[in-house]
Structures are given as structure tokens and as C-alpha cells.
Enzyme design. Structure first.
Site, PDB file in Angstrom:
ATOM      1  N   TYR A 189      41.392 -35.482  -6.022  1.00  0.00           N
ATOM      2  CA  TYR A 189      40.906 -34.321  -6.757  1.00  0.00           C
ATOM      3  C   TYR A 189      40.128 -33.402  -5.813  1.00  0.00           C
ATOM      4  O   TYR A 189      38.976 -33.651  -5.465  1.00  0.00           O
ATOM      5  CB  TYR A 189      40.001 -34.750  -7.918  1.00  0.00           C
ATOM      6  CG  TYR A 189      40.651 -35.674  -8.925  1.00  0.00           C
ATOM      7  CD1 TYR A 189      42.038 -35.787  -9.012  1.00  0.00           C
ATOM      8  CD2 TYR A 189      39.885 -36.438  -9.783  1.00  0.00           C
ATOM      9  CE1 TYR A 189      42.638 -36.630  -9.938  1.00  0.00           C
ATOM     10  CE2 TYR A 189      40.475 -37.285 -10.723  1.00  0.00           C
ATOM     11  CZ  TYR A 189      41.840 -37.382 -10.784  1.00  0.00           C
ATOM     12  OH  TYR A 189      42.427 -38.224 -11.706  1.00  0.00           O
ATOM     13  N   GLN A 191      30.847 -26.922 -22.388  1.00  0.00           N
ATOM     14  CA  GLN A 191      32.002 -27.761 -22.696  1.00  0.00           C
ATOM     15  C   GLN A 191      31.635 -29.243 -22.613  1.00  0.00           C
ATOM     16  O   GLN A 191      32.071 -30.050 -23.432  1.00  0.00           O
ATOM     17  CB  GLN A 191      33.146 -27.454 -21.729  1.00  0.00           C
ATOM     18  CG  GLN A 191      33.780 -26.104 -21.921  1.00  0.00           C
ATOM     19  CD  GLN A 191      34.884 -25.820 -20.900  1.00  0.00           C
ATOM     20  OE1 GLN A 191      35.186 -26.658 -20.054  1.00  0.00           O
ATOM     21  NE2 GLN A 191      35.470 -24.634 -20.972  1.00  0.00           N
TER      22      GLN A 191
END
Length: 327
Positions: free
Chosen positions: A57, A300
Site C-alpha cells: 500500500y 469518515q
């Protein structure tokens, strides 16, 4: 927040786990470092004790940001989950199985599946350095490597367990047959796999196996990379370099929109978002231990963390399942 025991280990993981794929940047159209770190810290502050990342990632960036974000927290209260087996820097010297070409800063970077014993040991040392820790709570092979015997890969994990560098060993994207073979070498804590309202294939084989053998299941892409938030249908175009432009085309988008419009009133009646409803539904499915949820900012992250507080009745679950059967 709910906390759940992972397989036969002594690990207690948060039912909603922070998924750190997007904060790595590559394939997601980029993200602000400040927002990413704040999203991690907001998650922890709202009960999400488990963080899942991987060397791939952002080619190390996600692990580095996780390491920076957890400074100041009691390490013993946080569970770090990472992976190995996707290499890109030439350290495999041409060995392994070609996976795909990734793009980073305008450059093409070949990525290989490679999980030899020596490579696994090296990757773990790199991950420990980036995460700024001396142990990993759960180490998982990212994808099966068909060029390395499973027993050899598991030998590396067994050594790391003995050394105390990892607390538990897991796999990711393994078939039931591959999990069973790995179990012949060491105790496998979990299998991390894709699962969502739109992708329920594991219900046929992996979930029954997990229930029978007390195997943890960690699921990724429960929101199908944002499609099930409904935002795609309301907010328009994604950035040009966002991989989801192609990814979403595998679904019947008209049926997906109809489904989201159908279950929307359930979320509205509870004063929650579609995202929270989808996360909670996923977390309540049989054998699912934890659900990975990504976040690009603190807002979020907090919404994700609050999903486990939602109460879904039997009638509501049945209503959602009926709507799902029409997709």
C-alpha cells in the site's frame, strides 16, 4: 465498539478494523498525509483498536503513516496487522509470480507474488522498521504465491512466531484447500478475503469451513471500494487515475442503484448513513470476525467506528436480504 476473538488465538480485534489501503495513495487518486494520519487517530480514539495495512500500500507509505499515527498511544492496546508476499523492488531477483504492473509517479513498477522463506524474513524486518514497532500482531501472506511451496512460507511464519516478532499467522486470498494445507504446518488464525453485499462467494465454502475449524475471517472491500456508499451515483466523476473507474464496471450499476434506493429508507429511519448500514450488515454475517473499513479523513473514520452501535432487527435484516436477492 465490539471486540472479537480471532480464531484460536488470544487476539481481541475491533469488529470494525481500520483498512489502510487507500491512505497509501497508489491506485486511489492520492490522499493528504495530514488527513490520513488524523483518520487513523480518530479511529483509535473511537474504539477502533485494530489497524490493517501492507507493504504494497503506497510501496511502504501506508505502513510508515500507521507507524507515525500511533505514536503517543499505548502500543499494547493496538493491534497491528500487516502482510507480505507482494514485492516490487527487485529483491526477488526475477523469482516469484508476476502479478501486475503498478503505476507510481508516472513510472511502471512490476509487482510479483513471492513468499520464499528468506523473502518473508526480509519483508518483516522492513515492516517492523516502517511501523516503528518490535512486533506485529497478525502477519498475513497477501496473495498465494504459486512458485513457493506453502510449507516453506509457513516455515518462515513459524520461525517469526518463535522469535516473538509476530503474535499470530494468517493468510489472505487463500482458497479453502490452501488454508487446509497451511494448517498442516502451523495454526492459521485467519483468512482475509473480499466479501460484500455484492460479492458473497465465500458463503459457499470458506464460511462453512471457518465455522467448523474456528478460523477467523477478516473481510475487505465491504463497501466495494465506495460503490455501496451511494456517492458514486450522486457525486459524479472519479479522478482519472482512480482505479475504480474500471473496477465498478463489473457490476450491474442500474441494479445496484435500485438496491441502494430500496434500503436507503432503513438507514434514514435510523438516522445513519448507507455506509454505516452496509458495514453493520456485513459485521453481522456468520463467521465474519472483523470488517475492514477505509477512511480518508477523521469524519469518515468516526462514522465507520460508530457502525457497530447500530441495532438491526430480524425484520430489517430480512428486508435487506430480500432486496439483495434481486441484484
Amino acid at each position: 465498539m465490539e471486540y472479537r476473538k480471532l480464531g484460536k488465538t488470544d487476539l481481541e480485534l475491533s469488529a470494525i478494523t481500520y483498512g489502510a489501503f487507500a491512505i497509501g495513495g497508489n491506485m486511489w487518486g492520492g490522499n493528504e498525509k495530514k488527513d490520513s494520519i488524523e483518520s487513523v487517530r480518530a479511529s483509535i480514539d473511537h474504539g477502533v483498536t485494530t489497524l490493517d495495512t501492507a507493504p504494497f500500500y503506497g510501496f511502504g507509505l501506508s505502513e510508515e503513516m500507521i507507524g507515525e499515527a500511533i505514536k503517543g498511544y499505548d502500543r499494547s492496546t493496538i493491534q497491528l496487522l500487516t502482510k507480505f508476499g507482494l514485492v516490487w523492488d527487485g529483491s526477488n531477483q526475477g523469482k516469484g509470480e508476476f502479478f501486475f504492473d503498478a503505476e507510481e509517479d508516472g513510472k511502471t513498477i512490476p509487482v510479483y507474488k513471492y513468499a520464499s522463506k528468506a523473502s518473508v524474513i526480509k519483508e518483516v524486518e522492513d515492516s517492523l522498521r516502517r511501523l516503528q514497532t518490535d512486533y506485529i500482531d497478525l502477519l498475513q501472506i497477501h496473495w498465494p504465491d504459486n512458485t513457493t511451496a506453502i510449507a516453506e512460507t509457513m516455515e518462515a511464519l513459524d520461525l517469526l512466531l518463535q522469535q516473538g516478532k509476530i503474535r499470530a499467522a494468517g493468510v489472505s486470498n487463500y482458497s479453502v484447500e490452501q488454508v487446509s494445507e497451511a494448517q498442516n504446518s502451523i495454526q492459521i488464525a485467519s483468512n482475509q478475503v473480499g466479501y460484500s453485499m455484492l460479492n458473497r462467494g465465500i458463503e459457499q465454502d470458506l464460511i462453512p469451513y471457518a465455522l467448523q475449524h474456528d478460523l477467523g475471517i477478516i473481510v475487505y472491500s465491504p463497501m466495494e471500494r465506495g460503490l455501496l456508499t451511494g456517492k458514486y451515483f450522486n457525486e459524479g466523476k472519479l479522478k482519472e487515475n482512480d482505479h475504480r473507474n474500471g473496477y465498478f464496471q463489473q457490476f450491474d450499476l442500474k441494479k445496484v442503484k435500485t438496491f441502494l434506493d430500496t434500503i436507503g429508507p432503513v438507514a434514514a429511519d435510523k438516522g445513519i448513513s448507507l455506509s454505516q448500514l452496509v458495514l453493520r450488515w456485513t459485521s453481522l454475517q456468520p463467521a465474519i470476525t472483523v470488517v475492514l473499513a477505509g477512511a480518508r479523513n477523521a469524519e469518515q473514520a468516526i462514522a465507520n467506528a460508530e457502525a457497530t452501535a447500530i441495532d438491526l432487527t430480524g425484520d430489517e435484516l430480512s428486508f435487506i436480504d430480500t432486496a439483495l436477492s434481486k441484484i
